[in-house]
Every structure is written in C-alpha cells, then in structure tokens.
Enzyme design. Structure first.
Site, PDB file in Angstrom:
ATOM      1  CG  ASN A  10      25.903   3.173  47.262  1.00  0.00           C
ATOM      2  OD1 ASN A  10      25.206   4.182  47.141  1.00  0.00           O
ATOM      3  ND2 ASN A  10      27.036   3.155  47.947  1.00  0.00           N
ATOM      4  CD  GLU A  27      17.881 -11.050  38.933  1.00  0.00           C
ATOM      5  OE1 GLU A  27      18.319 -10.185  38.157  1.00  0.00           O
ATOM      6  OE2 GLU A  27      16.691 -11.227  39.165  1.00  0.00           O
TER       7      GLU A  27
END
Lengths: 206, 1101
Positions: free
Chosen positions: B420, B479
């Site tokens: 992250n 995506e």
C-alpha cells in the site's frame, strides 16, 4: 566441442527443401498440368528428374520450397501439400508430404544417407501416374504448408512470402493412397495422395 | 590375424565370446586400437613377444593402457590445477567407444580423463559401464545383447551434455536411436538389456501417487493402443484393491489403494472418504478453477512467475515443488494471484455478458474511428487493490505500511505482490523479497491474500461502473476504461468523482481516476492522480504533460527499451517527439517504432471495447516445477490437463489446437535465485491440431503426453510447463451431455461426440463406410460396454438403456443367466431372440478369458477376439457395429455380482503378454504358466526380462507404469529378433501360419518387413486349404493381432508399408477364407487408425 552448435538439423532441412523443390516439380509434371515441353530433363541425386523451363514457374516452386526453410528448421512444418483444385477452389487432388524432423539425432546423419533415402521418392514418383486422376478443366494448383503452430511474427523476407490459404477443405475425410514412406533417423517423410472420398452418405452415423 | 580377430570379436558372436571368456580380458574391437594407438603391433611382433598366449598379452596390454590413462589423467588434472569446480562427474563411469563418433573417441577419452571417468580401449564386460557409439552396424543391432552384453549403448552426446550440465545426466534419453527403432518408445525402465546398468533409476514406490490410474491414462494417451489399454484394465481389475463404484463413468478411474490413498486422492474423482473431502475442497475453488485466462495474462505469469506458493508452508518446504506435492498443480492455481487475475476476466465476462455487453460491442464498433478525436475516456483504478481489499475492514492498518504476500515466513524469501501507499513510501515495491522490504521498513505488516474478498470487491466495482456507463473495457479486476464520449450531459470530472465516491462507500477501497482524450492519456492521468485522486488531461494540455514525461512511464516501454532509448539520449517524451517515425521504426522495429511515435504525441488508436472472447485457454506453471523422472512429468501433465479441461468447461469452450510449452533449463543456467523459480530457460513449444474440438480431459492428457514426448528432452531439465488450447469453439449445449461416457452411451449414436477419447474409435468405426463386419478388440469398446454394464447394474433409469443394437453379444452371452433374464425384461424380451439370432450366424471363438485371480497378477486380456458378427442385415445397408467386449470386463461384471468365473486362463499362450508374465513373482509365474494348455516354450524367447523380474518385483507398480509410459508391451508381438510372432506362429499348428514363420526365417538375415513376408507367401503358396473351423478362428485371431500391432507400429511413420500389406492381404483374401476374415476384421481398424493419424481413409484398390 559440441557438434550440435552448428545446427545439423539445418543441414537436413536444406537437403529437404531442395528435395521438395524437385519433388513438387515432378508432381506438377506428373499431373500433366503444363505441356511436357515446359519441362526439361535434369539429373538430381543421380536420378533423372524434370525441371520447369519457364523461369516464373521455376521461381514459384523454388521460392515456395525455400520459403519453407525457416519453418522447417524450426520444426514447425507438419505437412506440405501440393493441391490441385478446380475453378471453384475445391481441391481435386492433394499430394501430401508429411514430414517430421527429429533434431536431436540429426547430428549423426550423413548427407549421403539422406539423399539415398530421398532418391527413392524421386524414383517412385514417375511410376505413380496410375494413382492420379485426370484433372478437370481450368484447374489450378498451389503449394500449401501445414504448420504445427502459427509462426510468430515474420522475421525474414522468405517467410513473408507465405500467405494463409483460402482453398476450401473437403467436408469428408479424404481417401489416402500412400506413395512412399521414409522412416529414417533425422527425417521421417511420407508422401501420399489424397482424393475426395466418394461422398456417399455415411452408413450408421450422421 | 589381428584383423580377423578384431572383426570377429567385435561382432561378438557367441562363439568368440566363449573362446575369449577364459582369458583374463575380453578384448574386442581392433578398430579402436588402430585409431588410438596406431597399428603398432603386427603378427610377427606378437610372435616374438614374451607372452605365452594372446590372453596374457592382452592382459598386460590393458594394464599398460590403464596405467597410461591414469598417468595422463592425473597429469592433466594437475596441469589444469585441479578444479574443485570441475566435478568428477563421471566418477564410476567407464566408457568404451565403438566406431566413429562425434566428438571423436580421442576427445571423449580426454573428457573422461578430465572428469573422473575411465576410458577402456578394449571392451570388457567387467570394466566397461557404458558403450558409446553413434551408430551400429546392422549385425550388432540385431545381436545387441551379444554385442553390448547388457550394457547401455549410448550416444556420445550423453557425455558432452553431461559435461555441459556439469553433472552426470541419465543416459536413457541418449540411448542409441537405432536401437529404439526396433522398439519405438521402448521403456526406459523396462528394456531388458539395460537392467545391469548401475544407474537405472527405478522409481521409488513411495512416490507412486497414481499407480493404477496413471496406467489407464497413459494407456489411453498412446494413440490407438487399445491393446495395451485392454491390458491395463485387466491390471486394474486384478490389482486386488479395486473397489467397484456404482457410478458408471467413474468405474475406470476409481481404484482405491489403501496404502497410497493419501497421495492418490488428488488424482482422481475418487469415491472414498478422503477423496470426497478432497473433491469438496476442490469444488469450493471452482470459481477460480473453472475459469479461463487469455494468453496475455499467462504471459504475465511467465514473467513474474510464482508469486504463489503451495499452502502448506508449515510443512516441509520441499512440498513446494512438483517433486513432493502430488497436488501441486491444484494448489498452485489455488494460491496464485496471477491465476486469480487471469481467470477473473472470464468471470467478469460471464457476469456482465448478458446485461450490456451486446450493446457495447456494437457501439464501440462504430465509434472506433470517427469519434476518436473528441472522445473522452476515464481510466479508473483501485488503489493498491490487493492490499486495500484485505485491510479494508482493519482500520488499524489503514495508515500503516502493509504488503500482501503469500507467506510471511521468517526467511523472507517470498516476494511481495502488492504494497500500500504508506509502504511504498518506504520504497517497498511489488516483486521485492520480503526480507529486503523489511530492511527498508521494519514495521511492515504482511497480510495474506484473500481471494474471496477480491472477487467480492471486483464485482462491486464493476457493478458501480456499469451503473454509470455502458462502454466499459475491463482491463483487470481492479482497473477499467470507461468511454464517456457519448455522455454529453455529464461533466467527465464530475462523473469520475461520483464513481470514486461510490466505490469508496461501497467497497471501502479508494479509487483513482484519470481523464483523457485517449486511453493512453487517461491511464497516464491516473498515474498522476494516484492515490485516491483524479486528474484530467485536457486536449490542450497533452503536449505540455508529455513534454516532461520520462519515456519509461509510457505503457509498453520496459526497462530494455528504456535503456535503448537512453543510449540515444532520449529521456522524455518531448525528446522522443523530435525523432521521425521512420527512424524510430528503423531502430526499434515497425510496431514498437509506431507505438513510440504515437504515444509520445498522446495518440492511442485503441478504443474502449468490451472484453473479447478469449482466443485461447490454458494454464501454465513455471514455478516449482522439478521432475525426477518421466513419471513425475507425466503425472504433472495429467494434473495440468485436468486444470485446463476444467477451465475449458468453465468457459463452455472446446478447442482443437493444443499447444504445449516447455521451459527448459538453459544448458549453462544456474539454479535460479528465486526459490524454485524457473531461472534462465529456453522456451520450447509444440502444438497439434485435432479434427474435432474437445475439452475432454483424457484427450488432453493423451495429446499433451504425445506433445511432451515429442520434445525428446530430459525431464529433469524442465522448469515450466504450459498447455494452451486454441481454435476455440463454444461447446454446444447439446453436445454437453455427451461428455460423460454414460450419457454418450445412452444417447442415440447420432449424437456421438466424436472428439471424446474413448468413443473415438467406435465412432470412427461407425463412420467408416464399409465396415460390415465387426472388428474385434479395442479398448473403446471395452470401456464403452463396461460402463454400459455398470449402468445396467446400478439400476439407472431405464430410459438410459442403450439401444439393443449397441449391446455386445459377447458380453450378454457371458452374463449369468439370472442377470441376463433381468436384462431381457428391461428390453421387453427381445434380447434372447437377438442372441439366438446372432449365435446362429456366428462361430464362437473359443478363447476364454484370462484373468488371474491373484491380486497382483495381470495377464494380458485377449486384446481382441476374432469373432466376426455378420451384419444383422435388418434393413438396407444399415450395419451395426457391435460394441465388443473382451472378457475382462465380463469378469469384472461377474465379480461385481460375486459370481465366479473359474476358467480364466487363455487358451493359448499367444494371448499372454510375456512381459507381464515376466513381471510376476516367481511362484506365481510358475503357477500361471503351468496352467496353460499347450506350447508354452515361447515365453522364454527373451530371457532378459526374466532377469529383471526380481528387481522389478520389488517395485511392481513403478515398473508397470514405466513400461506403460513408453509403450513397451503394445508391440510385443513385434518385439525381439526374430519378432515374437515368428515363434508363436511356428508352433501354431496352422499350416499357413507356420508358413509365415518359415518364410520369415528364410529371410531373417534381412529383417524382412511384413509386406515382403506376405509377398513371398503369395508367390510360394499356390493354394490355401483352410483349416478346420476351430483352428481357423484361432489363426484368424493370431493374424489379426499380428497385423493390428503392426499397424500401430507403422501407422505413424510408414503407411506405405501398411498399404502394401493390405493390398497383399486383399489378394490373399481372394484365395483364403482365413485372410478374408482377417481382412474384413481389420479393415475398419486400419481405417480408424489411418483416420486418426492422417484424417482420411486408406484406399485399397
């Protein structure tokens, strides 16, 4: 130190395409596709063979055969077919060279052995006239190669000469007449003729 | 004198062996002497020598040569400054070079010297371990045992390759090809002449996960090997631990072996408890497994292979390779992130296909070109998807550095798959080893994957997108591109922020959005927007934005290309734009040049399109692939095929072209840095196209095994295997039912799904137009009627009964009467009639079945019975093909019903597979062979296998497997020199058959092919008088068997010979009842074989 480095299968492949060029010419001659005056007698592998006189024909056959070289070297070519087809692109007769090159044992092969083996094809071909059927009017012919897998992006000019074929396929499995088989170490080559099956209805099965 | 001695002993005729045996050394092969040392000695010098006889001379000479060798060896060792690096890889290997080789025998000698081996100038059974030669004269090939004395005969490349691999490779793949010629696919483990070789790698029993099963599989994978399979079935059955399953289609595959069940279970659709658990756990994963992936995603997996690991990280670390984990493939895909991404697409397609994709496709088709200018595209990407999904419910982790990784073991050798943003701030990146990441960021939290959560979030994500926009191109699970050009009324920026907000609310994960005129710009914009932001590059800002953009950040520009560009001093897109398209294309190739040129201008001709149908479906494993032997490889292939088959079925696709990709360790490649990675590899690939599309796992296995075999490589070198199926067709729902054998059986013949492995034969038979007679034998029928049997017995609904014409009379007749009458009832009393009718028309073969009752015994079943069933010409030319069952299945059937069949012995030894017999333990063999009625001497025709028996007894399953794997026994009648059949025919008692063998012996010198034997038969036998009916059947059977095996032997390489034989057979048929029957029995079989290999039928004028 390592004899494999200089690509001995390339040697086999070169001999093979040379042979194919001659054999394809022989087949076209055998079929009487062109008047026999279009050919001249030559000697190849110590056998009398025919060669096309017309430069374009000669060139077509030559480029077809040698265009196969990169594919054969890669072991991609499964069959090479000389297809005679009628006006509507339906094949009438197909001469199939089914070939397998085993590169792993090509190292030990001698040129002479291979030629000796291939010569038997050239001897057998002229006497196989009885197998072939007369051609219909206005027919054409082409050389088609069946590859094991689609080649990657074309890397050389020679490869680009080959285009996907649009000749139709037979609906039914064809009838096969073997002409000659060669089962030697680096190279297995079989020549057989395919004719369309008598399109009678299948007995038990749809 | 020397010359003659040399040639004499090199021939090693048994006579000369005996002569030399007493002498201290067996000398041989003068040739070598001449080349190596110069023709120093002559007869006269010998005479004047101090040696009393030749033997002692040779002894001393050998001693001298050996001393020379050792001196030279140590000299060369010291001069090379003895190499710790150069291992003594040939320790214990002692070679004898025969004849001309490349490299020359001098060089080989040098190698042996250098790498700790020994080089013998004279052949001696005691000191030599390997014979090296490139080719052998015919006489030696014929008399191989006499020549090699049981030692392996290996090509010189074995030595060369071993040196380059820097370890002693197995010699089996390097066996002289000439020898293989006589016995194609000769088993590496079963070849009699090799049993003495020191490094015969007999598999260890404990690693036999799938004994019975794999045999079956392997059998079926060898084309047209019905005979072998028939035997396999007998194997299965007699294995003693066979448990009948009531589910018909499982019958073949189910075999429970208590000892091995824990390992076996991954293999099969098993039916015992353990297996059921396994199956259920498999089912849980079906969302993953039953999905397809397109080419691209698996190329990706090739690149950063193995971010996955087997789940059993607690257990032995060795489970992480194919070596130790029989469930490897399954676990691999269960735990692969890339697999998840790859298969996600299919899931998406299924989910959203019905709703809006149809429209979208059309839309996007139109808008491609014209609207390109004014289009607006939004690219949406979830921020660090794999991490944020996992931690979305763990608020305490939100601002901590977190990375996803399959394992958090203290060694830190696992690779991070995603990190992250807080973690990225420390420099933690995907692909980094955990160890390194923890160096950078000690407080890094490692979390495992959570695939269910990924799926859930991805679905939510796309639900939201589909609410707002119809034109969506899903790039990946996290995506997507949205084409919002048509949505004039909404401001793209507003839309993007709405979508992002909704995503955050619904999924708890933040998304970033980029807006641009092209897909490229949108994507670049997203990069700026990340994390959790959005960015708009309007048309006028494109140049400005690109000017400073480093070339490396363009999609499609990888590190290699970037470096290339940098050597040309191009670092930004601005600089790139200064170069003409032509020179870019010249430098980087047509496509790449074009791409660079347009990308540097912000142009991107792609348009937003819906997910495309996958062009191919496959699976590839490049991590943890290590095989010990051929068998491991095949086992792995089977698993892979299963996976691929599941994926195909998941996509409801069937395919025709099968491509097998192999990653082979490069010769000089080191063990890869990444644990169990694939390292530096050569990529090989081969493909095969079959006439009928399929998704059947058995076909896949058969084909992939064939392909695998065609690579001719050492399985130890394999680092990755991938199987892809292309030329896809959607599986017609009507065909679907026919996937299982049962439904195939119960459905009308018209709907037969030909692509199916088992039915292939039978179907072909039916198709072949003029099969008026029934062809005996063949596993297809065995299986078919097997399951037919079981479907009767399991009391399947009556509606699924096969039509009566499909019943096999042979089976029916052998059923116990009570069972038969039961069946008869189900067929409305017509069955008896049918049987009677048939009986009248048929000569019943007296061959009786031959299943030994012992648990481990296996005697080859009659591969075929020579029963001809004359077409029961009910109507027109409609001819029934009777599924024909050799007896084993009858035996099985009956044993299910606990009715004993006592007379299980074959009536003649010719039906017994000698190789199998020889595998039996001593006493059992004696018992079995004692039970044969007549002429049992042939069994000793090759004594070598006998010798191996003891060894193999210890690992019976292993040998059987190995034997099957290479198909040793299927050509057993043609095995040996002279072939086995010659012996059998000789004592057959039938004058024609005896003539055959007589003719063969006459020509034995030239190793005649069958056609020349037939040719001579025709010319020598003026008239045939057929034997009495009894003998006739037997003879017909024998000849059929002979020819059948011959066809199998030759069909791949030499149809000319087959053609010749059958033309001759046809001529013989005109003169003899025997050959007429044989011809008629075999034609369909022949045509089926030809059809399988050549896609056509043989014309026999």
């Amino acid at each position: 130190m390592n004899p494999k480095d200089d690509n001995p299968s390339g040697e086999v492949a070169r001999t093979l395409v040379e042979f194919l060029e001659v054999a394809i010419t022989m087949i076209v001659f055998l079929k009487g596709f062109y008047p026999s005056a279009a050919f001249e007698r030559r000697r190849y592998m110590n056998v009398v063979v025919q060669r096309a006189r017309h430069p374009e024909l000669r060139d077509y056959i030559h480029s077809a055969a040698f265009g196969l070289l990169p594919f054969i070297e890669k072991g991609l070519v499964e069959r090479v077919a000389v297809i005679f087809f009628s006006e509507d692109s339906v094949p009438v007769e197909r001469f199939i060279f089914k070939l397998t090159i085993n590169p792993s044992c090509a190292a030990s092969v001698e040129e002479g052995q291979l030629e000796f083996a291939l010569r038997s094809f050239l001897i057998k071909l002229p006497v196989s006239k009885s197998l072939v059927k007369p051609l219909p009017q206005n027919c054409r012919w082409e050389v088609t190669a069946y590859l094991r897998s689609l080649p990657q992006v074309c890397s050389s000019k020679a490869e680009e000469l080959w285009i996907p074929t649009d000749t139709k396929q037979w609906q039914k499995p064809p009838v096969i007449t073997p002409v000659k088989s060669l089962n030697s170490e680096p190279l297995c080559l079989q020549l057989y003729v395919e004719h369309p099956s008598l399109s009678e209805p299948q007995p038990c099965q749809a | 004198m020397k010359r003659s001695f040399g040639s004499n002993s090199s021939n090693n005729s048994s006579g000369s062996n005996k002569k030399t045996k007493k002498k201290a050394t067996n000398s041989s092969n003068q040739k070598t002497l001449g080349v190596a040392w110069g023709a120093a000695s002559s007869r006269s010098s010998f005479r004047s020598s101090p040696f009393s006889d030749f033997g002692s001379y040779m002894e001393v000479k050998n001693q001298k040569l050996q001393n020379q060798f050792e001196t030279e060896a140590s000299a060369s060792a010291s001069s090379h400054g003895v190499s710790d690096s150069e291992k003594l890889i040939f320790q214990g290997v002692s070679i004898f070079v025969d004849g001309f080789t490349i490299p020359s025998h001098q060089e080989l000698r040098g190698y042996m010297m250098k790498y700790g081996g020994r080089f013998e100038n004279y052949f001696s059974r005691r000191s030599v371990t390997h014979i090296i030669c490139s080719n052998l004269p015919d006489s030696k090939v014929k008399n191989l045992r006499a020549f090699s004395r049981g030692l392996p005969v290996v090509k010189p490349s074995w030595i060369v390759d071993s040196i380059s691999a820097n370890r002693l490779l197995g010699w089996v793949p390097y066996q002289l090809d000439q020898l293989n010629d006589t016995q194609p696919k000769l088993s590496a483990f079963f070849a009699p002449r090799r049993h003495l070789a020191p490094q015969v790698a007999l598999p260890v029993t404990s690693c036999q996960p799938e004994t019975g099963y794999s045999e079956t599989e392997e059998g079926s994978s060898i084309i047209a090997e019905d005979a072998e399979e028939a035997r396999d079935h007998v194997d299965d059955e007699t294995d003693g631990v066979y448990i009948e399953n009531t589910t018909p289609e499982m019958t073949e595959e189910t075999r429970t072996n208590d000892l091995q069940s824990s390992e076996v279970n991954a293999e099969r659709l098993g039916n015992n408890d353990i297996e059921e658990k396994q199956v259920s756990s498999e089912l849980q994963f079906t969302p993953n497994l039953l999905s397809a992936s397109d080419n691209r995603s698996f190329h990706a997996s090739g690149k950063h292979d193995g971010k996955s690991i087997a789940p059993t990280s607690g257990s032995s670390i060795r489970r992480h390779s194919t070596l130790e984990d029989p469930n490897f493939v399954e676990n691999y895909f269960k735990n692969s992130r890339l697999h998840f991404i790859g298969t996600w697409r299919n899931r998406y397609r299924k989910r959203f296909h019905g709703s809006s994709n149809g429209l979208k496709c059309e839309d996007s088709g139109q808008s491609t070109a014209e609207n390109a200018k004014k289009s607006t595209i939004i690219h949406i990407d979830l921020d660090s998807f794999f991490v944020s999904v996992v931690i979305r419910n763990r608020i305490e982790l939100h601002d901590k550095p977190v990375a996803v990784c399959h394992s958090d073991n203290p060694k830190g050798t696992a690779e991070i798959s995603s990190a992250n943003y807080p973690a990225r701030a420390y420099g933690v990146k995907a692909g980094m080893f955990v160890r390194h990441a923890k160096d950078l960021c000690p407080q890094l939290v490692i979390v495992p994957y959570n695939f269910e959560a990924y799926e859930e979030v991805a679905d939510q994500f796309y639900d939201i997108l589909h609410m707002h926009c119809r034109k969506i191109q899903a790039v990946s699970c996290d995506e997507a591109f949205l084409d919002v050009s048509d949505l004039k009324d909404v401001e793209p920026e507003f839309l993007a922020s709405t979508i992002r907000k909704e995503i955050l609310e619904t999924t708890g994960c933040s998304a970033s959005a980029g807006i641009g005129g092209t897909m490229l710009m949108a994507r670049l914009a997203t990069r700026v927007a990340k994390p959790a932001g959005q960015f708009n590059i309007s048309a006028e800002k494109v140049d400005e934005f690109l000017d400073q953009l480093p070339v490396g950040s363009l999609p499609g520009v990888g590190s290699v290309l970037k470096e290339k560009l940098e050597t040309q001093k191009i670092q930004t897109c601005g600089q790139l734009r200064l170069i003409s398209k032509d020179s870019l294309q010249k430098d980087f190739g047509v496509k790449t040049g074009e791409m660079l040129w347009s990308y540097s201008r912000g142009l991107d001709h792609r348009s937003v399109t819906a997910v495309q149908e996958s062009k191919s479906i496959g699976a590839e494993v490049n991590w943890g692939v290590r095989f010990r032997d051929q068998q491991d490889g095949h086992h792995f292939l089977q698993c892979l095929c299963k996976e691929v088959s599941l994926r195909l079925q998941g996509c409801e696709m069937i395919g025709r072209t099968f491509t097998l990709k192999i990653k082979k360790r490069k010769k000089d490649a080191e063990e890869p840095v990444k644990y169990m990675g694939c390292g530096d590899c050569d990529n090989l690939s081969r493909s095969i196209t079959v006439p009928t599309a399929t998704d059947d796992v058995e076909v896949l296995q058969r084909i992939s095994k064939k392909l695998f075999g065609s690579f001719c490589l050492d399985v130890k070198e394999v680092r990755g295997v991938g199987l892809q199926v292309s030329k896809l067709d959607s599986a017609d729902p009507s065909n679907k039912g026919s996937r299982t054998l049962t439904s195939w059986l119960s459905s009308a013949p018209a709907s037969v799904h030909i692509g199916q492995d088992d039915s292939l034969f039978a179907a072909n038979f039916r198709e072949s137009s003029d099969c008026k007679r029934h062809v005996a034998g063949g596993v297809s029928r065995l299986r078919e009627s097997n399951s037919a049997e079981s479907s009767f017995q399991s009391g399947d609904t009556n509606s699924s009964l096969p039509p009566m014409c499909h019943l096999d009379m042979e089976v029916l007749e052998n059923l116990p009467p009570e069972l038969l009458s039961e069946l008869d009832e189900t067929y409305g009393k017509k069955l008896f009639e049918l049987i009677e009718k048939k009986r009248g028309k048929r000569k019943i073969n007296s061959n009786s079945p031959h299943v030994s009752s012992d648990g481990t015994a296996c005697i080859k079943g009659p591969k075929s019975l020579s029963v001809t069933i004359y077409g029961l010409s009910t109507s027109r030319e409609k001819v029934y093909e009777e599924p024909h069952v050799p007896h084993p299945s009858v035996a099985r059937t009956s044993s299910e019903r606990t009715i004993e069949i006592t007379d299980l012995m074959p009536s003649s030894l010719s039906q017994v597979d000698v190789s199998v017999l020889q595998e039996l333990p001593e006493e059992l063999r004696a018992y079995v062979s004692g039970a044969f009625p007549a002429h049992r001497k042939q069994q000793s025709s090759s004594d070598a296998p006998m010798e191996t028996c003891k060894k193999q007894d210890q690992e019976p399953s292993g040998t059987k497997d190995a034997e099957n794997g290479i198909g040793f026994s299927y050509s057993s009648l043609w095995f040996g020199n002279p072939p086995l059949w010659v012996e059998i025919f000789k004592v057959s008692g039938n004058c024609i058959l005896e003539k055959f063998s007589e003719i063969y012996y006459k020509m034995v010198q030239s190793r005649p092919i069958l056609s020349s034997v037939l040719q001579h038969t025709i010319s020598e036998i003026g008239s045939f008088h057929d034997a009495s009916a009894n003998y006739l059947d037997k003879a017909v059977y024998d000849v059929c068997e002979l020819l059948k095996q011959y066809i199998k032997l030759k069909v791949e390489g030499d149809i000319e010979e087959i053609y010749l034989c059958f033309r001759l057979m046809k001529r013989l048929a005109a003169r003899s009842q025997l050959f007429l029957q044989v011809y008629e029995i075999l034609s369909p079989f022949l045509q089926a074989s030809i059809n399988e290999h050549y896609g056509g039928s043989l014309s026999i004028p």
